[in-house]
Design a protein around this motif. Structure first.
Motif, short mmCIF file in Angstrom:
data_model
loop_
_atom_site.label_atom_id
_atom_site.label_comp_id
_atom_site.label_asym_id
_atom_site.label_seq_id
_atom_site.Cartn_x
_atom_site.Cartn_y
_atom_site.Cartn_z
N CYS A 50 9.07 12.99 -6.07
CA CYS A 50 9.19 12.00 -6.49
C CYS A 50 7.84 11.04 -5.21
O CYS A 50 7.10 9.51 -6.00
CB CYS A 50 9.85 10.62 -7.05
SG CYS A 50 10.83 11.75 -8.20
N HIS A 51 8.08 11.03 -4.10
CA HIS A 51 7.49 10.53 -3.25
C HIS A 51 6.99 11.06 -2.61
O HIS A 51 5.97 11.13 -1.36
CB HIS A 51 8.71 9.53 -2.61
CG HIS A 51 9.27 8.98 -3.69
ND1 HIS A 51 8.50 7.55 -3.76
CD2 HIS A 51 10.78 8.32 -3.21
CE1 HIS A 51 8.98 6.93 -4.44
NE2 HIS A 51 10.82 7.02 -4.05
N ASP A 90 0.85 3.12 -8.70
CA ASP A 90 1.83 3.95 -7.85
C ASP A 90 0.75 4.03 -6.40
O ASP A 90 0.05 4.64 -6.38
CB ASP A 90 2.63 4.71 -8.57
CG ASP A 90 3.58 5.37 -7.78
OD1 ASP A 90 4.20 4.57 -6.70
OD2 ASP A 90 3.29 6.41 -7.32
N GLN A 91 1.42 4.40 -5.82
CA GLN A 91 1.12 4.07 -4.20
C GLN A 91 2.35 4.69 -3.47
O GLN A 91 3.03 4.94 -2.15
CB GLN A 91 0.52 3.07 -3.57
CG GLN A 91 -0.87 2.18 -4.40
CD GLN A 91 -1.14 1.11 -3.94
OE1 GLN A 91 -1.81 1.45 -2.59
NE2 GLN A 91 -1.04 -0.07 -4.14
N ALA A 102 6.25 -5.11 -7.45
CA ALA A 102 7.53 -6.44 -7.48
C ALA A 102 7.83 -6.41 -6.25
O ALA A 102 9.21 -6.89 -5.75
CB ALA A 102 8.60 -7.00 -8.60
N GLN A 103 8.18 -4.98 -5.78
CA GLN A 103 8.77 -4.48 -4.72
C GLN A 103 8.23 -3.99 -3.37
O GLN A 103 8.49 -2.98 -2.66
CB GLN A 103 10.21 -2.83 -4.83
CG GLN A 103 10.75 -3.73 -5.28
CD GLN A 103 11.67 -2.47 -6.05
OE1 GLN A 103 12.76 -2.10 -7.16
NE2 GLN A 103 11.21 -1.76 -6.14
N GLU A 104 6.62 -4.56 -3.42
CA GLU A 104 6.01 -4.69 -2.19
C GLU A 104 6.30 -5.84 -1.53
O GLU A 104 6.72 -6.63 -1.76
CB GLU A 104 4.63 -5.16 -2.55
CG GLU A 104 3.54 -5.31 -1.47
CD GLU A 104 2.06 -4.95 -2.18
OE1 GLU A 104 2.32 -5.69 -3.51
OE2 GLU A 104 0.64 -5.97 -1.10
N GLY A 141 0.78 -0.86 0.05
CA GLY A 141 -0.05 0.38 0.04
C GLY A 141 0.26 1.41 -0.28
O GLY A 141 -0.23 2.11 -0.79
N ARG A 142 2.18 1.37 0.41
CA ARG A 142 2.92 2.36 -0.10
C ARG A 142 3.79 2.13 -0.70
O ARG A 142 5.40 2.82 -1.15
CB ARG A 142 3.47 2.65 1.18
CG ARG A 142 2.79 2.68 2.49
CD ARG A 142 2.10 4.36 2.82
NE ARG A 142 2.27 5.11 2.15
CZ ARG A 142 2.63 6.22 3.06
NH1 ARG A 142 2.69 6.39 4.64
NH2 ARG A 142 2.73 7.52 2.14
N HIS A 143 4.01 1.18 -1.83
CA HIS A 143 5.19 0.87 -2.61
C HIS A 143 4.21 1.93 -4.09
O HIS A 143 3.59 1.67 -4.42
CB HIS A 143 5.12 -0.51 -3.26
CG HIS A 143 3.67 -1.15 -3.78
ND1 HIS A 143 2.83 -1.47 -2.61
CD2 HIS A 143 3.19 -1.52 -4.71
CE1 HIS A 143 1.44 -2.22 -3.20
NE2 HIS A 143 1.84 -3.04 -4.31
N ARG A 144 6.10 1.28 -5.41
CA ARG A 144 5.67 2.02 -5.97
C ARG A 144 5.78 0.75 -7.76
O ARG A 144 5.03 0.62 -8.19
CB ARG A 144 7.16 3.41 -6.41
CG ARG A 144 6.95 3.48 -7.62
CD ARG A 144 7.66 4.86 -7.78
NE ARG A 144 6.38 6.13 -7.21
CZ ARG A 144 6.89 6.89 -7.52
NH1 ARG A 144 8.06 7.76 -7.04
NH2 ARG A 144 5.93 8.09 -6.45
#
Ligand code: HEC
Length: 228
Positions: A181-182, A201-202, A125-127, A119-122
């Protein structure tokens, strides 16, 4: 066993640099020749790295891989920022961060990557999942309780699956340069460049000091046979 701040100053520094590569690229334009360092992350005294009584091969491999990842990503990002600005840097983060990790993993026989909380990932694959999720959640709890995101370190040597010698994670703090960017107010061209590559994107809405994610390294027992 989880050890915090355990005499691996150079590792912590290397990982901090890896984690802040995007910011460093953003802020490094003023003086590109100068070595970039994390902003706001206190650097340990230089002597602390050499007080470790005996070398730890698995830790050394993790450290070497992290430092190399940071250096390569930083170089690519600096070049992208100088040539094309933040939108180009989005493409570098998109294409080069995973590619550099692959190269460094193959070279040093480790697994490594960056993760963010679900829920905070972009990058989907990197969750974080598996052991990275449990550790990242512990980091988040600590940060919620007032601890610094940049000081979250976990090193586990015991109770690991067969073939795994060491697992290491280091919290990644949100710094001012990450906000482009974040953050909560990402400029439209940058936002569009991000959404073109990460439609779900999250990974925006972060404030300075928030835990953005973590860098993880897993060292196998056997450098040649442990990379299934
Ligand atoms: C120029 C835009 C840009 C800047 C500035 C930037 N990032 Fe990112 N970030 C990205 C992109 C794009 C990705 C996805 C990369 C990928 O697919 O691996 C990403 C992914 C990440 C990830 C991996 C987890 C995920 O959500 O996919 C972390 C952690 C991260 N960034 C931290 C930071 C930190 C910390 C800073 C500031 C020090 C920062 N970023 C600055 C664009 C940026």
């Amino acid at each position: 066993m989880t050890v915090r701040g355990f005499g691996f100053a150079a590792l912590a520094v290397g990982i901090t640099l890896a984690a802040t590569a995007c910011t460093s690229a953003t802020q490094g334009g003023a003086n590109p020749a100068r070595p970039l360092q994390a902003q706001g992350a206190p650097l340990p005294p230089p002597s602390s790295a050499s007080t470790t009584p005996s070398p730890d091969p698995a830790l050394e491999r993790a450290k070497t891989a992290a430092v190399e990842f940071s250096g390569r990503l930083r170089g690519k990002l600096q070049a992208a920022m100088q040539q094309g600005g933040p939108t180009a840097a989005v493409e570098v983060c998109h294409a080069q961060a995973p590619a550099i990790a692959e190269t460094v993993m193959a070279k040093h026989g480790v697994r490594m990557g960056r993760v963010a909380l679900p829920g905070r990932h972009r990058n989907p694959a990197q969750e974080a999942g598996d052991w990275q999720l449990a550790t990242l959640e512990a980091f988040q709890q600590a940060v919620d309780g007032g601890a610094l995101a940049s000081e979250q370190v976990s090193m586990v040597r015991d109770g690991l699956p067969d073939g795994v010698a060491l697992r290491m994670m280091r919290g990644i703090a949100t710094e001012p340069g990450c906000l482009a960017c974040h953050g909560k107010d990402v400029a439209t061209p940058i936002r569009n460049a991000i959404l073109a590559r990460y439609p779900d994107d999250q990974a925006t809405g972060f404030d300075v000091g928030d835990l953005r994610g973590a860098l993880w390294v897993e060292v196998p027992e056997d450098p040649t046979g442990g990379m299934q």
